[in-house]
Design a protein around this motif. Structure first.
Motif, short mmCIF file in Angstrom:
data_model
loop_
_atom_site.label_atom_id
_atom_site.label_comp_id
_atom_site.label_asym_id
_atom_site.label_seq_id
_atom_site.Cartn_x
_atom_site.Cartn_y
_atom_site.Cartn_z
N ASP A 26 0.83 -1.20 0.00
CA ASP A 26 0.00 0.00 0.00
C ASP A 26 0.87 1.26 0.00
OD1 ASP A 26 -2.83 -1.10 0.39
OD2 ASP A 26 -1.72 -2.10 1.98
N LEU A 27 1.96 1.20 0.74
CA LEU A 27 2.93 2.29 0.74
C LEU A 27 4.33 1.68 0.75
CD1 LEU A 27 3.91 5.22 1.06
CD2 LEU A 27 3.58 4.97 3.53
N GLY A 28 5.15 2.10 -0.20
CA GLY A 28 6.53 1.62 -0.25
C GLY A 28 7.48 2.80 -0.31
N LEU A 29 8.43 2.84 0.62
CA LEU A 29 9.43 3.90 0.68
C LEU A 29 10.79 3.32 0.30
CD1 LEU A 29 8.36 5.50 4.09
CD2 LEU A 29 7.79 6.34 1.80
N SER A 73 -1.57 11.00 4.53
CA SER A 73 -2.32 11.30 3.32
C SER A 73 -2.94 10.04 2.72
CB SER A 73 -1.42 11.98 2.28
OG SER A 73 -0.91 13.20 2.77
N LEU A 74 -2.14 8.97 2.62
CA LEU A 74 -2.67 7.73 2.07
C LEU A 74 -3.74 7.12 2.96
CD1 LEU A 74 0.27 5.73 0.44
CD2 LEU A 74 -1.83 6.52 -0.63
N ALA A 90 -11.48 -3.61 -0.57
CA ALA A 90 -11.21 -2.50 0.36
C ALA A 90 -9.72 -2.33 0.62
CB ALA A 90 -11.95 -2.72 1.67
N ARG A 91 -8.94 -2.28 -0.44
CA ARG A 91 -7.52 -1.98 -0.32
C ARG A 91 -7.20 -0.77 -1.19
NH1 ARG A 91 -4.13 -6.19 1.11
NH2 ARG A 91 -2.52 -4.58 1.16
N ILE A 92 -6.08 -0.13 -0.92
CA ILE A 92 -5.68 1.05 -1.68
C ILE A 92 -5.63 0.75 -3.19
CG2 ILE A 92 -3.79 2.65 -2.13
CD1 ILE A 92 -5.10 3.39 0.38
N LYS A 93 -5.24 -0.47 -3.55
CA LYS A 93 -5.10 -0.80 -4.96
C LYS A 93 -6.42 -0.64 -5.72
CE LYS A 93 -5.78 -5.81 -4.39
NZ LYS A 93 -5.17 -7.16 -4.58
N ARG A 105 -3.17 9.69 -8.29
CA ARG A 105 -1.97 10.46 -7.97
C ARG A 105 -2.33 11.91 -7.63
NH1 ARG A 105 0.46 9.31 -12.18
NH2 ARG A 105 1.68 7.52 -11.46
N THR A 106 -3.29 12.46 -8.36
CA THR A 106 -3.73 13.83 -8.08
C THR A 106 -4.38 13.94 -6.71
OG1 THR A 106 -4.06 14.31 -10.43
CG2 THR A 106 -5.22 15.71 -8.86
N LEU A 107 -5.22 12.95 -6.37
CA LEU A 107 -5.86 12.95 -5.05
C LEU A 107 -4.81 12.88 -3.95
CD1 LEU A 107 -8.83 10.48 -5.70
CD2 LEU A 107 -9.02 12.93 -5.21
N PHE A 108 -3.80 12.04 -4.17
CA PHE A 108 -2.74 11.94 -3.17
C PHE A 108 -1.99 13.26 -3.04
CE2 PHE A 108 1.79 11.49 -2.38
CZ PHE A 108 1.77 10.98 -1.08
N GLU A 109 -1.61 13.85 -4.16
CA GLU A 109 -0.83 15.09 -4.11
C GLU A 109 -1.61 16.20 -3.41
OE1 GLU A 109 0.01 15.71 -8.20
OE2 GLU A 109 1.72 14.32 -8.26
N GLU A 110 -2.92 16.27 -3.66
CA GLU A 110 -3.73 17.30 -3.00
C GLU A 110 -3.78 17.06 -1.49
OE1 GLU A 110 -7.44 16.88 -4.99
OE2 GLU A 110 -6.85 18.12 -6.73
N GLU A 111 -3.95 15.81 -1.11
CA GLU A 111 -4.02 15.48 0.33
C GLU A 111 -2.66 15.70 0.98
OE1 GLU A 111 -6.49 14.58 3.51
OE2 GLU A 111 -7.00 14.83 1.38
#
Length: 544
Positions: A26-29, A73-74, A90-93, A105-111
């Protein structure tokens, strides 16, 4: 986060080798460096399971201090948009599938821009170093030289299996040789960390005496991963572990790709990560001549470190002939690949039909009179698929608990915005808090509709609680305070809005704690005016 629609998986890779497999989380750094500054690449929305979706690149670079804002944000997008009715979706994917990559990506950037300007908890700076080697294509094995002058030893227990006695022996080896840490890895291995350099050989010898492998060169230890399958899992369909043992010899000393990966899942959930292996297998049950037989669907060319590299789905083969199918595929790749061509590139050139053509002789063997075709690997009894069972995807969900947390979170967010002098963000949090507290009041009456607008929610609350002056007074006051703040009332107006919001949230919370009056229950919201729900309520009213 206690009431997220479903789980949220995070991986962190300490370098661009990406051993944490950011593409399927869901999130990878991924730790990186840009213009002399240390930070992270941010990928999000990956996952395997029944519908595998590769993560997308959300940010090319973010400084470490902004990582909490990335995570928040995520999670907020997950809370706001993910499916709360069907937990299988019900997962981010699934948000990426719903909105598309660019919109997500736009929704994430705004948040992210919202969260980045709000106060966060104090950040403890990370320890960084300047690497002296380039990222590697695979995780290192065997004896690894640590950058602090000590050594690590990677141990390969077959499929990650070991006994309690072996575990105690491994702990003894670690203590006797001065290891600082003892870790397990996502690919079912152990690592002795922080060994004195001169202790590495002794550790290798001791763990090999226990029956475990330690790599000397790529390919001399089998890289096979398998979930438990039917050995212990209630939703397993095939015995993936016994099947994994059958494949192990094929992964040894494979000259075409020494570090070839084989991964096996006993069902569609993909716990064995079959989607991202060079050669992956997904267990399933199918009928042959009216009888159940274990099968595997083959996946080719996956790579968890390359975004988008979900394995190409290939033919479905009977479990008994799956090792033969793998042997053919590996031979075909070794003999017919082009110079420098990866397993994925080779499989893409063949395509699904080409893979089926390569395995035609195996697929033709699936006839009812074939010996042992109805036996799973390691089993003596004729195969029967397991009874249907719910996985964690189907866990129950408490609506009011969620709304309570979201209302409280809105108030906390309002306070953060005020502290950071972000007036507009404060008003947004306040608006959300009004909505969530109002929805709690409707849930009390059995109204769990999610398609009502903000104004419709408030209108319904007014009608439903027309005889409750406390509710109406708190609602009127918070709306008046919101309007005053929106019309340029200054910081004083924002403070008044915040206090009115707190009263409104507390009013809803107080009412939710009181005994429920059955006469107020809105049966029409359940579309069950004469059904079992209303019968139950009437019986309770009669004291039945």
């Amino acid at each position: 986060v206690q009431h997220m629609p479903r789980k949220f998986k995070v991986s962190v890779s300490g370098c661009e080798t990406d051993c944490g497999a950011s593409g399927i989380h869901d999130l990878g750094l991924i730790a990186t460096e840009k213009n002399g500054q240390k930070g992270f690449i941010v990928n999000g929305g990956g996952g395997t399971g029944g519908i595998p979706i590769a993560a997308v690149r959300l940010l090319d670079f973010v400084v470490e201090e902004n990582v909490p804002a990335v995570l928040e944000s995520l999670i907020r997008l997950h809370q706001r948009y993910s499916n709360r009715i069907n937990r299988n979706a019900a997962r981010i994917k699934f948000l990426i599938k719903r909105f598309g990559e660019e919109k997500f990506r736009t929704l994430f950037e705004e948040e992210f821009e919202r969260m980045r300007i709000l106060p966060q908890r104090p950040w403890t700076p990370l320890d960084w170093r300047d690497p002296d080697e380039s990222p590697e294509p695979v995780s290192p094995g065997g004896v690894v030289s640590q950058h602090d002058g000590r050594s690590a030893v990677v141990v390969n227990p077959s499929l990650g299996l070991f006994t309690s006695e072996q575990m105690e022996a491994l702990a003894d080896i670690a203590e006797q040789n001065g290891a600082e840490e003892f870790r397990i890895t996502r690919d079912q291995n152990f690592i002795f960390m922080g060994l004195p350099r001169d202790a590495a050989e002794a550790v290798k010898k001791a763990v090999r005496a226990l029956g475990f492998g330690v790599e000397e060169r790529p390919g001399d230890v089998a890289n096979v991963i398998a979930c438990p399958g039917t050995t212990t899992c209630r939703i397993g369909i095939t015995n993936s572990q016994n099947f994994g043992h059958e494949l192990a010899s094929l992964a040894l000393d494979y000259e075409a790709k020494p570090e070839v990966s084989l991964m096996i899942s006993g069902c569609q959930n993909g716990c064995g990560l079959h989607h991202v292996a060079d050669f992956g297998f997904r267990g399933m049950g199918k009928k042959i001549d009216g009888r159940n037989a274990p099968h595997y669907q083959i996946y080719v060319g996956g790579n968890p470190r390359n975004l988008g590299d979900i394995g190409l789905s290939g033919p479905i083969v009977v479990a008994r002939y799956a090792p033969e199918a793998l042997n053919i595929l590996m031979r075909e790749y070794a003999e017919n690949r082009k110079e420098g061509e990866s397993v994925r590139q080779w499989s893409e050139q063949l395509g699904k039909q080409g893979l089926s053509d390569v395995l035609a002789q195996v697929l033709e063997k699936a006839t009812a009179d074939t010996e042992n075709i109805y036996l799973d690997w390691g089993e003596r009894e004729v195969y029967e698929p397991p009874a249907p069972a719910k996985s964690e995807c189907a866990a129950t969900f408490a609506v009011d608990d969620l709304l309570m947390d979201l209302a409280d979170d809105s108030l906390i967010g309002f306070d953060r915005a005020l502290f950071g002098e972000q007036s507009e963000e404060g008003r947004i949090f306040g608006h959300e808090g009004i909505y969530y507290a109002a929805r709690r009041l409707l849930v009390r009456q059995g109204d769990v509709r999610e398609d009502l607008s903000h104004d419709e929610i408030l209108h319904t609350v007014r009608g439903s609680y027309a005889d409750n002056p406390q509710v109406l007074a708190a609602l009127d006051k918070v709306i008046e305070a919101e309007n005053t703040a929106a019309n340029g009332g200054g910081n004083g107006a924002l403070g008044s809005f915040r206090e009115a919001l707190a009263v409104w949230i507390d009013t809803a919370a107080d009412l939710m704690e009181k005994p429920f009056e059955k006469s107020l229950f809105d049966a029409s919201a359940l579309e069950d005016s004469s059904g079992s729900v209303m019968d139950m309520i009437r019986n309770q009213q009669r004291g039945a």
